[in-house]
Design a protein around this motif. Structure first.
Motif, mmCIF file in Angstrom:
data_model
loop_
_atom_site.group_PDB
_atom_site.id
_atom_site.type_symbol
_atom_site.label_atom_id
_atom_site.label_comp_id
_atom_site.label_asym_id
_atom_site.label_seq_id
_atom_site.Cartn_x
_atom_site.Cartn_y
_atom_site.Cartn_z
ATOM 1 N N VAL A 83 0.833 -1.202 0.000
ATOM 2 C CA VAL A 83 0.000 0.000 0.000
ATOM 3 C C VAL A 83 0.867 1.251 0.000
ATOM 4 N N HIS A 84 0.321 2.300 -0.573
ATOM 5 C CA HIS A 84 0.905 3.638 -0.453
ATOM 6 C C HIS A 84 0.166 4.358 0.659
ATOM 7 N N GLN A 85 0.915 4.979 1.559
ATOM 8 C CA GLN A 85 0.314 5.710 2.670
ATOM 9 C C GLN A 85 0.421 7.210 2.427
ATOM 10 N N PHE A 86 -0.680 7.908 2.693
ATOM 11 C CA PHE A 86 -0.711 9.364 2.568
ATOM 12 C C PHE A 86 -1.133 9.976 3.892
ATOM 13 N N GLU B 204 -16.493 11.563 4.182
ATOM 14 C CA GLU B 204 -15.642 10.446 4.574
ATOM 15 C C GLU B 204 -14.169 10.828 4.513
ATOM 16 N N ILE B 205 -13.798 11.628 3.519
ATOM 17 C CA ILE B 205 -12.402 12.024 3.357
ATOM 18 C C ILE B 205 -12.005 13.114 4.354
ATOM 19 N N GLU B 206 -12.908 14.049 4.586
ATOM 20 C CA GLU B 206 -12.569 15.205 5.414
ATOM 21 C C GLU B 206 -12.190 14.835 6.845
ATOM 22 N N LYS B 207 -12.734 13.735 7.357
ATOM 23 C CA LYS B 207 -12.471 13.378 8.756
ATOM 24 C C LYS B 207 -11.186 12.572 8.931
ATOM 25 N N LEU B 208 -10.503 12.273 7.828
ATOM 26 C CA LEU B 208 -9.322 11.422 7.900
ATOM 27 C C LEU B 208 -8.036 12.238 7.868
ATOM 28 N N GLY B 209 -7.055 11.782 8.643
ATOM 29 C CA GLY B 209 -5.727 12.375 8.592
ATOM 30 C C GLY B 209 -4.748 11.508 7.821
ATOM 31 N N TRP C 276 -2.291 16.589 0.948
ATOM 32 C CA TRP C 276 -1.939 15.184 1.104
ATOM 33 C C TRP C 276 -0.514 14.933 0.636
ATOM 34 N N CYS C 277 0.290 14.325 1.505
ATOM 35 C CA CYS C 277 1.685 14.021 1.196
ATOM 36 C C CYS C 277 1.905 12.514 1.350
ATOM 37 N N GLU C 278 2.665 11.926 0.438
ATOM 38 C CA GLU C 278 2.922 10.497 0.560
ATOM 39 C C GLU C 278 3.988 10.245 1.620
ATOM 40 N N LYS C 279 3.737 9.228 2.432
ATOM 41 C CA LYS C 279 4.668 8.803 3.465
ATOM 42 C C LYS C 279 5.725 7.913 2.818
ATOM 43 N N MET C 280 7.003 8.181 3.107
ATOM 44 C CA MET C 280 8.109 7.474 2.489
ATOM 45 C C MET C 280 9.027 6.880 3.554
ATOM 46 N N VAL C 281 9.905 5.980 3.122
ATOM 47 C CA VAL C 281 10.888 5.357 4.018
ATOM 48 C C VAL C 281 12.283 5.819 3.619
ATOM 49 N N ASP C 282 13.026 6.338 4.586
ATOM 50 C CA ASP C 282 14.360 6.871 4.329
ATOM 51 C C ASP C 282 15.333 6.306 5.371
ATOM 52 N N VAL C 283 16.611 6.572 5.182
ATOM 53 C CA VAL C 283 17.643 6.166 6.128
ATOM 54 C C VAL C 283 18.082 7.386 6.933
#
Length: 493
Positions: free
Chosen positions: A274-277, A323-328, A284-291
């Motif tokens: 899954v892609h997490q935002f 439905e979208i407005e209440k989500l973080g 809306w910003c995509e959550k990424m994995v970094d070092v």
């Protein structure tokens, strides 16, 4: 007296959804063929409106122009939400850790959560699923087929009923996606072996990428290699459980087309990446994995839209603005959408249907990604490759993805696993099994029955607290995707 006492204990509990009278009424109203299928022998075999314009503005820069999609990602942690921490373990620099570090270094920036999941789970050399048996009591988690043989048998009843609705074709592809140890398919074939016209029509196709699990499936299906492989089917064997040919494939697309197809996807969608935002001040910003500086992995946010943003926009169009407005947070699974379209296309052209059973929600999924190691939750980024990663399945997204493919497709459900198993006769099956079993086997059946259909902790448990059975009955959902020619499948009528 034991069968009736068992069912009374469960059905009178405030946790249980279906009572015996309701279950029997549903079964009585089904076809005579279904009723016949439920008469197993008593011997035990084995144990959508578009969102408001503010969402579009979230994807625009300060000047109002659409930010271009870019693969160059810089690091941003300014608005990152940090959930409650799991206990961390010292990072072991495994080959997979080195591989992930190499990808991030080569890219010059972080990778998506989806790419991290894919590498952790299915990397050809180091992936969690590739070179180990992760199922059962000795593994990292237990699935429904490992809980009780009744699960695979009831799924077999569903397949039998669909086959009858299809007109009892002489040749059928029976496909299982991510079949684990092969337990579900083994119980299905063993339970259905009395219905020769059904099993003789089947060619089983196991879609599995792990060589180790392929060997386990071959063993558990009691397969013998077939001498004649002139038709070019790879790794074809014969299961002695029902005399059924079995083939293995890495992808669903490799399963031959042209025949009516029955597809089973049990706990398969939950492992798709899954892609997490995350909602930030700029949208809306995509959550990424970094070092990080100390060489451990950490989450960061992308400062601009990524390619997966297109799927985010598509998912949000299927939801209401409220439905979208209440989500973080929002999770989207492009591979689930694409897989569903592949399944729906196959069913539309060849006929048949698909059964999806998994834990999830009938709506937008927020922030569900979790890691499980030895039956315990651990930090997602600790020692990647040593724990399973899974997410809640977005059943609404599956429904929309399938319905977009063709007008020949109909989607039914989701209903709870308790409703699905109850309507197809699990109460009758447990009664039959309890007729001829030892006290130890009866206790195992009672525990397995609760885990499959109950909710919360079992009220009858007398053992150690840490081993109390936890019911899956309402946490798991079932959905069917079928060709409209076959009508409404059992038990979704």
């Amino acid at each position: 007296m034991l069968p009736r006492q068992l069912l009374q204990q469960v059905s009178t509990s405030r946790h249980f959804l279906l009572n015996n009278n309701k279950t029997r009424t549903i079964i009585t109203s089904s076809s005579p063929f279904l009723t016949k299928c439920l008469l197993f022998s008593s011997s035990s075999s084995s144990e959508s409106q578009s969102p408001k314009s503010t969402f579009v503005e979230h994807l625009e820069d300060k000047d109002g122009d659409q930010a271009p999609t870019s693969t160059a990602i810089s690091i941003d942690r300014s608005a990152l939400y940090n959930p409650p921490e799991h206990s961390h373990e010292p990072m072991f620099e495994s080959e997979l850790v080195k591989h992930l570090n190499g990808i991030i270094k080569f890219r010059g920036g972080p990778i998506s959560v989806a790419e991290y999941m894919e590498e952790v789970l299915t990397n050809p050399k180091f992936g969690f699923y590739i070179n180990r048996d992760v199922f059962g009591a000795e593994g990292d988690f237990i699935t429904s087929p490992e809980v009780s043989q009744m699960f695979g048998e009831i799924v077999g009843v569903w397949a039998l009923c669909l086959w009858e609705q299809m007109g009892q074709p002489k040749k059928v592809n029976l496909v299982e996606l991510g079949p684990g140890r092969g337990t579900l398919m083994a119980d299905l074939l063993r339970g259905a072996s009395k219905f020769k016209s059904f099993t003789e029509s089947l060619h089983v196709h196991m879609v599995e990428c792990s060589p180790k699990l392929q060997k386990l499936q071959h063993h558990n299906l009691k397969c013998l290699e077939e001498d004649d492989t002139s038709d070019g089917v790879e790794k074809r064997a014969i299961s002695t459980l029902a005399g059924t040919p079995v083939s293995w494939h890495a992808l669903l697309e490799q399963v031959p087309s042209g025949l009516p197809t029955i597809i089973i996807a049990h706990e398969f969608y939950d492992a798709l990446p899954v892609h997490q935002f995350q909602r930030a001040s700029r949208g809306w910003c995509e959550k990424m994995v970094d070092v990080s500086e100390d060489s451990t992995f950490r989450f960061v946010l992308s400062p601009q839209p990524t390619p997966a943003t297109l799927y985010l926009m598509k998912r949000c169009k299927w939801a209401t603005p409220e439905e979208i407005e209440k989500l973080g947070h929002i999770e989207v699974c492009p591979k689930a959408m694409d897989l569903t379209r592949t399944i729906a296309n196959r069913i539309s052209s060849d006929g048949g249907g698909a059964l999806v059973i998994d834990y999830g929600l009938n709506g937008v999924v927020s922030d569900s990604l979790q890691a499980i190691r030895k039956h315990k939750f651990v930090n997602i980024l600790d020692n990647p490759g040593s724990a399973d990663l899974s997410t809640y399945v977005d059943f609404a997204s599956i429904r929309h993805s399938a319905e977009e493919v063709s007008e020949d497709i109909s989607v039914h459900g989701p209903i709870t696993q308790s409703q699905f198993l109850g309507a197809l006769g699990i109460n009758f099956r447990v009664e039959a099994l309890l007729q001829n079993c030892t006290d130890e086997q009866a206790e195992s059946l009672r525990t397995g029955y609760w885990r499959l259909v109950g909710e919360g902790e079992a009220p009858f448990w007398e053992g150690p607290d840490e081993q109390v059975p936890i019911g899956m009955g309402t946490r798991y959902l079932a959905m069917a995707i079928v060709n409209k020619k076959q009508g409404v499948p059992a038990p979704f009528q």
